[in-house]
Design a protein around this motif. Sequence first.
Motif: not given
Length: 324
Positions: A187-212
């Motif tokens: 999820l933290m990589a989702s706003n980086l300049p990922l290649p257009p070949q990346v179609k989507g993300i499946i995120a199982d039980c993520p936390y909202d922030s390292p701080r949190g």
Amino acid sequence: MSHAKTTGQKMWMTVARTAAGAAAIDLAASWCAAYYTFHNDSRKRRDPERVPSGDQYLPYRERMLELIHDLQKRPYEEVHIISDDGLRLMGRYYHQKDGAPLDIMLHGYHGTSIRDFCGGFHIAWENGHNILLVDQRAHGDSEGHTITFGVRERMDCLLWCRYAVEHFGTDCEIWLNGVSMGASTVLMASNLPLPPQVKGIIADCPYDSPRGIIRRTAGQFTIPIAFLYPLVRLGAKLFYGFDPEEASPVQSVAHTKLPILFIHGEDDRFVPIEMGKHVYDACVSEKYFFSVPGAGHCLSYLVDEEGYRNAVCAFQSKVRSSGR
């Protein structure tokens, strides 16, 4: 020299010694707090058959070991990249057929890809995908000793995506998968300049922030969080060279264009479902949320294999049908 001047000098020397002693204590405390939180000794990296203890995991232990043993028997190719800071990172590539979609899978904190994706692997394989199981930095056979809760790992994820395009071609369809810290990493990589070949993300039980998540975990200690977390953050900056508040899933998904499937166990006692919902609410892209009643941390697949599989397959089908 007058007596008053001598007394004043002694007083300031006492103050200086006290301040220096307090600073030394703060530094020592921050080092200890950061070491406990971020350091992972290569001699203590867990093997894939080490299933977490606790009443939530016990009913699924045998099924988890069955899936792990099946995965351990499968042939793979060992592949490597070099991180931006010079670490040699390792992945296990499982080839099914040329031109198939590729799932890149990132495991959790102190986890292993074989254990954390013992279920997710089988879904991707049944769907005809090739799979890349990544050993995150400071885990498994990858180099490094510092776990940064996704701050540096998100850049590693970007490099793995670029590696995939370089080695499997510009027609490669890529899906990012993450569990726990791995979910927050993708999820933290989702706003980086990922290649257009990346179609989507499946995120199982993520936390909202390292701080949190650090603050929540610190709550198990008798030291007040308001005192402990600043020590952890200071130690991260001074001794490990990063700021845990440099990035977060909530910040990243507020600027992403990638479709995301959020998955969370409703009885997750480590990363509560409220954290997953917080990230979901902040997400501005196409998004879906699948929760599993009664499921603990990283147990959603094992509690509801059919529901989990259907959610993943439906998500990928919707993204493909949208022409992304």
